[in-house]
Design a protein around this motif. Structure first.
Motif, PDB file in Angstrom:
ATOM      1  N   GLU A  41       0.823  -1.207   0.000  1.00 48.19           N
ATOM      2  CA  GLU A  41       0.000   0.000   0.000  1.00 48.19           C
ATOM      3  C   GLU A  41       0.861   1.263   0.000  1.00 48.19           C
ATOM      4  N   LEU A  42       1.892   1.312   0.825  1.00 52.98           N
ATOM      5  CA  LEU A  42       2.760   2.492   0.863  1.00 52.98           C
ATOM      6  C   LEU A  42       3.387   2.736  -0.499  1.00 52.98           C
ATOM      7  N   ALA A  43       3.898   1.684  -1.124  1.00 49.57           N
ATOM      8  CA  ALA A  43       4.535   1.827  -2.437  1.00 49.57           C
ATOM      9  C   ALA A  43       3.529   2.257  -3.500  1.00 49.57           C
ATOM     10  N   ALA A  44       2.287   1.765  -3.389  1.00 47.81           N
ATOM     11  CA  ALA A  44       1.257   2.145  -4.366  1.00 47.81           C
ATOM     12  C   ALA A  44       0.984   3.643  -4.312  1.00 47.81           C
ATOM     13  N   ILE A  45       0.891   4.203  -3.099  1.00 42.72           N
ATOM     14  CA  ILE A  45       0.677   5.646  -2.948  1.00 42.72           C
ATOM     15  C   ILE A  45       1.890   6.415  -3.448  1.00 42.72           C
TER      16      ILE A  45
END
Length: 471
Positions: A41-45
């Protein structure tokens, strides 16, 4: 060589936090909601925002340490972090590499405010997983500092580091300086002492990517970039010296003769580096600032590409200028992953010269796979300009250079285990006595137009008034 360009005030920013303050102060730092997941999730943002803003993630997956990402996804931000204009970026780097400023050892620093000798990496640090098929959480923005076991000179580099156990890291080490130090240590029957440093000023990250000779300390290049020596402290469990104001330091050893599975991992060519037996670092201690910040770089992101772009460009420009003073500028293109495709701008002096420059560029770094040489009227910062030069000034039967079976990048999936073909395009205009033959069209006065005075501020209302008189 000329003196380094004068630095603006923020060039003296001492650490990562000062650079985050600069970004926040001008509206280039976003803050995510609390609790964003460290897995995917962090990388997606980060990927969705990489063209627009840096991001700080508070309490990712409930972890007390925040994560920072996208710290220099634009070339202009790299220049800003050093306090120079974008035009002065390469001259500044070249000047720093030519006149490094050795680091200064101090007795203590913020990097060792908190010391853990019992290490559990995933419990103590917010290490993200980035790309979908990555084999797990990776430390991607850590400076690996290794000490020559014979001379004591240090080397600074960045490697992908897979967290594979509470105090164990799998690491990809390519055949460069760290690998040479590993061989020296193994020959003496010892492990190689290292440190992984996370959360430093961008100048240190940039300097780590310099194409320097063995036993040239990149930390001294970072000092010259900032105009002040980097203060370092000795690690608590080994002899490695680390930046005193770093956020986080992992102290450890590369174990001789030990290989464990590492990968896959999303790399800069936008493909996955394969799983294979890799070297192993055993971590002996973890030190950090009080309330530290963890910096991560998403594999294959703009930040990943730009980090390697500027130092390589500076080194290649210097390499080319030694033989061809009329080389004006170089650019590793984004579409070429800021590694494989090089554009070279020249003030052409003679026929055949661009082909010599192409061959010289291939010798500048084995990663270079394609070189396009253009004239001084082409803006190599604009991809469409380079393509236009190829479209209108290049003929394949006359201007193509092809080299088969040369050394290339092992991370290029189209290569044969790193054996690669090289392609050169002479996209310069032939020298001719006809001044109009290749003269670009130009609208007189274009550069002097002030759009704020030339255009109205409310075009919809102006259009309505204009059309009302024609009804």
């Amino acid at each position: 060589m000329d003196s380094p360009p004068a630095a603006r005030p923020n060039a003296a920013a001492p650490d990562l936090r000062a650079w985050l303050d600069v970004l926040a102060g001008r509206g280039d730092l976003a803050v995510a909601r609390e609790g964003v997941g460290l897995i995917d999730e962090l990388a997606a943002i980060a990927k969705r925002t990489e063209r627009d803003t840096a991001v700080l993630f508070p309490r990712p997956s409930g972890h007390a340490i925040p994560v920072a990402v996208n710290l220099f996804t634009r070339r202009a931000w790299v220049a800003d972090s050093l306090g120079v204009s974008e035009a002065d970026l390469l001259p500044r780097f070249l000047a720093a590499a030519a006149r490094p400023l050795p680091s200064v050892e101090v007795a203590q620093g913020p990097a060792q405010e908190v010391v853990h000798t019992e290490v559990d990496l995933l419990r103590q640090l917010p290490v993200p997983k980035h790309n979908e098929l990555d084999s797990g959480p990776y430390i991607t923005a850590g400076l690996l500092i290794a000490r020559n076991p014979v001379t004591g000179v240090q080397n600074v580099s960045i490697h992908r580091c897979q967290v594979s156990g509470p105090n164990r890291i799998g690491i990809l080490i390519l055949p460069r300086h760290t690998r040479a130090y590993c061989r020296m240590a193994a020959a003496a029957g010892t492990a190689l002492e290292v440190a992984i440093v996370i959360g430093v000023h961008p100048a240190l990250l940039l300097a780590s990517q310099a194409i320097a000779a063995l036993d040239e300390d990149e930390m001294a290049i970072a000092g010259a970039l900032l105009g002040r020596p980097i203060e370092v402290v000795k690690c608590r469990t080994n002899a490695v010296r680390v930046p005193a104001d770093a956020e986080i330091v992992l102290e450890g050893r590369i174990l001789p003769g030990v290989l464990e599975p590492e990968g896959p991992f999303g790399e800069f060519p936008q493909y996955y580096g394969p799983r294979a037996p890799r070297d192993v670092i055993e971590i002996d201690a973890l030190t950090h600032r009080r309330q530290p910040i963890f910096h991560t770089i998403v594999g294959g992101s703009f930040e990943h590409l730009v980090l390697g772009e500027v130092p390589r460009e500076a080194t290649l420009l210097q390499h080319l200028k030694r033989s061809f003073p009329n080389v004006l500028d170089v650019r590793l293109t984004l579409g070429g992953t800021c590694r494989y495709h090089l554009a070279v701008k020249i003030d052409k002096q003679s026929a055949g010269e661009p082909k010599n420059i192409i061959m010289c560029a291939f010798g500048g770094h084995y990663d270079i796979k394609q070189v396009i040489v253009v004239d001084k009227d082409v803006d190599i910062a604009v991809a469409e300009e380079i393509e236009w030069a190829v479209a209108t000034r290049f003929q394949a039967d006359r201007d193509l250079v092809l080299v088969a079976g040369a050394q290339g990048s092992k991370l290029d999936p189209s290569s044969d285990d790193g054996v690669s073909a090289k392609l050169g395009l002479d996209a310069t205009a032939p020298l001719t006595d006809d001044p109009m033959a290749f003269r670009r069209i130009h609208v007189k006065g274009e550069e002097a137009v002030d759009l704020q005075t030339a255009l109205v501020t409310d075009p919809a209302a102006a259009f309505a008034r204009l059309m009302a008189g024609r009804s």
